[in-house]
Design a protein around this motif. Structure first.
Motif, short mmCIF file in Angstrom:
data_model
loop_
_atom_site.label_atom_id
_atom_site.label_comp_id
_atom_site.label_asym_id
_atom_site.label_seq_id
_atom_site.Cartn_x
_atom_site.Cartn_y
_atom_site.Cartn_z
N SER A 54 -44.01 109.84 61.34
CA SER A 54 -43.36 110.41 62.31
C SER A 54 -43.79 111.49 63.03
CB SER A 54 -41.76 110.76 61.68
OG SER A 54 -40.91 111.23 62.55
N GLU A 55 -44.49 112.49 62.05
CA GLU A 55 -45.31 113.51 62.84
C GLU A 55 -46.23 113.10 63.71
OE1 GLU A 55 -44.56 116.90 62.73
OE2 GLU A 55 -42.92 116.63 61.59
N LEU A 56 -46.91 112.13 63.26
CA LEU A 56 -48.04 111.47 64.04
C LEU A 56 -47.48 110.93 65.44
CD1 LEU A 56 -50.17 109.69 61.40
CD2 LEU A 56 -50.88 111.83 62.74
N LYS A 57 -46.28 110.15 64.99
CA LYS A 57 -46.03 109.58 66.38
C LYS A 57 -45.53 110.51 67.26
CE LYS A 57 -42.41 106.09 68.08
NZ LYS A 57 -42.14 106.92 69.15
N ARG A 58 -44.73 111.81 66.98
CA ARG A 58 -44.38 112.78 67.64
C ARG A 58 -45.55 113.38 68.52
NH1 ARG A 58 -40.41 113.76 63.73
NH2 ARG A 58 -41.66 115.47 62.92
N SER A 59 -46.60 113.55 67.60
CA SER A 59 -48.08 114.20 68.22
C SER A 59 -48.69 113.61 69.21
CB SER A 59 -48.88 114.34 67.06
OG SER A 59 -48.39 115.23 65.92
N THR A 60 -48.58 112.03 68.93
CA THR A 60 -49.26 111.00 69.85
C THR A 60 -48.23 111.15 71.08
OG1 THR A 60 -49.84 109.67 68.09
CG2 THR A 60 -49.56 108.72 70.55
#
Length: 249
Positions: A54-60
């Motif tokens: 989820s964190e990676l998706k938000r960062s992306t």
């Protein structure tokens, strides 16, 4: 730990009436404990994995949004730059009916206008090595083509103070010779009154006139004066610079 297992085995025997040895029961309890611990560890790991994903998706999403904003900003900047360049070109060519019409003036001269008087400013060579008429015309055309190219680029020539549709170049060659070039266009106010064809090219080298060449877009021309010399290559290859030459002490 062993005391806990022994007490648990006694409790199982008392409740179920089934004899249970402490050692097997301890093994079972240990296995169950390990399985439960492994299950919770796996569940925790899955939660952690989902959190990281989820964190990676938000960062992306943040990075993509930033890059999209940057890209849109660059496109907008390029559009503004193009508009500024177009406005500059429009201002430079303002007052000209159509500069591309001048391209028709590059047609091959086919009909000499013999009634035009010779240019008294141009002193022909007296050593007997005059160029043949065909050669003189060919060299004049080469020079004319180089001048027209620079004029159409709008960088080297400036409007004359006496008429904004007469263009002038003041500069020097690599060898230090001074050049004054005048290009007269059909848009001038004196067209039809000065006795010249629509286009006229005059060139002075070190204060002496070397060329008077006139033409129109129909193929008529008048080579009213031509003097051979190294100036031909200087102009044809445009080995010229704006302004006065630097004097070497």
């Amino acid at each position: 730990m062993w005391d806990v297992v022994v007490e648990a085995s006694k409790y199982v025997v008392g409740v179920t009436g089934i004899p249970a040895e402490p050692l097997p029961l301890a093994i079972v309890f240990t296995g169950v404990a390990i399985a439960v611990r492994a299950f919770w560890a796996l569940r925790k790991s899955r939660k952690e994995f989902r959190r990281i994903a989820s964190e990676l998706k938000r960062s992306t999403d943040v990075i993509s949004g930033h890059m999209r904003t940057e890209f849109d900003g660059q496109v907008d900047k390029m559009n503004r730059l193009q508009a500024n360049v177009q406005r500059t070109l429009n201002r430079r060519f303002q007052g000209m009916d159509d500069k591309f019409e001048a391209l028709h003036a590059m047609l091959k001269p086919t009909e000499a206008v013999m009634s035009m008087a010779a240019d008294a400013e141009i002193t022909e060579d007296t050593n007997g090595d005059k160029e043949l008429p065909k050669t003189r015309l060919g060299l004049s055309e080469t020079v004319r083509s180089a001048v027209m190219e620079k004029w159409l680029q709008g960088m080297s020539f400036s409007p004359s103070a006496r008429d904004p549709n007469i263009y002038e170049f003041e500069g020097h060659s690599e060898a230090g010779s001074t050049y004054h070039i005048t290009l007269t266009t059909p848009y001038r106010a004196s067209l039809g009154q000065d006795g010249r064809l629509p286009f006229a090219l005059d060139i002075w080298v070190n204060g002496k006139k070397h060329l008077n060449f006139e033409w129109d877009s129909e193929g008529k021309y008048a080579l009213r004066g031509f003097k051979k010399g190294e100036w031909i290559e200087d102009v044809a290859e445009w080995r010229l610079r704006l302004g006065a030459a630097q004097q070497v002490a």
